[in-house]
Design an enzyme around this catalytic site. Structure first.
Site, mmCIF file in Angstrom:
data_model
loop_
_atom_site.group_PDB
_atom_site.id
_atom_site.type_symbol
_atom_site.label_atom_id
_atom_site.label_comp_id
_atom_site.label_asym_id
_atom_site.label_seq_id
_atom_site.Cartn_x
_atom_site.Cartn_y
_atom_site.Cartn_z
ATOM 1 N N CYS A 134 0.162 -1.580 0.171
ATOM 2 C CA CYS A 134 -0.107 -0.249 0.037
ATOM 3 C C CYS A 134 0.348 1.207 0.066
ATOM 4 C CB CYS A 134 -0.692 -0.154 1.368
ATOM 5 S SG CYS A 134 -1.850 1.587 1.396
ATOM 6 N N CYS A 137 -0.594 3.634 2.052
ATOM 7 C CA CYS A 137 -0.072 3.765 3.931
ATOM 8 C C CYS A 137 1.407 4.378 3.996
ATOM 9 C CB CYS A 137 -0.638 2.846 4.241
ATOM 10 S SG CYS A 137 -2.327 2.109 3.286
ATOM 11 N N ASP A 138 2.201 3.455 2.984
ATOM 12 C CA ASP A 138 3.578 3.347 3.637
ATOM 13 C C ASP A 138 4.191 4.467 3.223
ATOM 14 O OD1 ASP A 138 2.627 1.488 5.546
ATOM 15 O OD2 ASP A 138 3.202 -0.137 4.183
#
Ligand code: NAP
Length: 307
Positions: A134, A137-138
């Site tokens: 992701c 997200c990261d």
């Protein structure tokens, strides 16, 4: 008519499940939507959506799923957080077995979606320590760092482009010398100076002590192996259907995606499938919501015709 807890149960709160919820709530059906995690599904990990009609500037996956959820709940849709363990579809009253109870329904829409496929290159050991599925997200953890991305489909290309907002370099490893991704994404990736393509190659392992320090890559044409020094490894090599609870209760294709007809009805009457979990030539938000609208209306017709 048989007595059941619900007219309709929907499994999964991605775009397909929420759309089915909007249609069935507006039809004033006695409906419950079950979601094992948080509503939104895969679009929650999509940073920017620019091919869903009505949003000319684009919209984030999070915002779009929030809007769908608010719309569904404002129409009276009940969403419950629960994981489906298994199904018993042998009788007219369909049984949905949860951890703590069994609920019955006349009709069912399976919209449980799909999840990223793993490669077995150390994902479990390094997950959260540099390995990710992701970018939304990261990605921010990799500001000015070097990362490796794997895959040649829409997800790999779109998310790699997003990663270049943070990373100073993205090596994109693909097993062929041609991308599967849609042309507009390809053009953007080729123009992006931070992306370097590593063609005809596969990742064979991830190296590191506390976290990712290097990614081992093998060229399939020359068999040459090398390690790319990198802090992150993003894996986008396709998706697998979320169907563990099905246990053979409806027909699927060889990869486990549910087979359904033009009414979205599966091999079991009254059981419908919608969205990414279905055996379909295109997995988009637009196709998921289309599937779901058909499934919801056909589920309503199915119940009306029960004697
Ligand atoms: P995908 O289209 O199935 O692409 C998977 C990619 O991973 C392919 O390039 C494939 O290589 C590669 N791959 C598969 N197994 C591999 C392995 N074992 N080792 C190395 N590489 C491997 O999956 P996706 O990109 O996740 O997309 C899923 C669906 O969502 C698609 O229908 C896609 O169109 C849709 N989607 C759309 C958008 C958008 O419209 N903007 C964004 C994201 C996703 P090969 O090409 O050689 O098979």
């Amino acid at each position: 008519m048989i007595k059941t807890d619900y007219d309709l149960v929907i499994i999964g709160a991605g775009p397909a499940g929420l759309t089915a919820g909007i249609y069935s709530a507006r039809a004033r059906m006695n409906v419950l939507l079950l979601e094992k995690a948080v509503p939104g599904g895969q679009i929650l990990i999509t940073d920017w959506i620019e091919n869903y009609p009505g949003f000319p500037e684009g919209i984030s996956g999070y915002d779009l799923s929030e809007k769908m959820k608010i719309q569904a709940e404002s129409l009276g849709l009940k969403i419950e957080s629960a994981e489906v363990h298994s199904l018993n579809l042998s009788g007219e009253a369909k049984e949905i077995i949860l951890k703590d109870r069994t609920i019955t329904t006349k009709s069912l829409i399976i919209a449980s979606g799909a999840s990223p496929r793993k490669l077995g290159i150390g994902e479990d050991k390094f997950f959260g320590k540099g390995v990710s599925f992701c970018a939304t997200c990261d990605g921010p953890f990799f500001r000015d760092k070097i990362v490796v991305a794997i895959g040649g489909g829409d997800t790999a290309i779109q998310e790699s482009i997003f990663l270049t907002k943070f990373a100073k370099k993205v090596y994109l490893v693909h097993r062929r010398n041609e991308l599967r991704a849609t042309k507009i994404l390809q053009e953007r990736a080729y123009k992006n100076e931070k992306i370097e393509f590593v063609w005809d190659s596969v990742v064979t392992g991830v190296e590191g002590f506390f976290g990712v320090e290097g990614v081992k890559v093998k060229n399939l044409k020359t068999n040459e192996e090398k390690t790319i020094t990198a802090n992150g490894c993003f894996i986008w090599v396709g998706i697998l259907p979320n169907t563990a609870f099905l246990n053979g209760s409806v027909k699927t294709d060889e990869f486990g995606f549910i087979k359904a007809d033009e009414k979205m009805q599966t091999s079991v009457p009254g059981v419908f499938a919608a969205g990414d979990v279905r055996d379909t030539p295109l997995r988009q938000i637009a196709t998921a919501v289309g599937d779901a609208a058909i499934a919801a209306v056909c589920s309503e017709h199915y119940i009306e015709n029960l004697s």
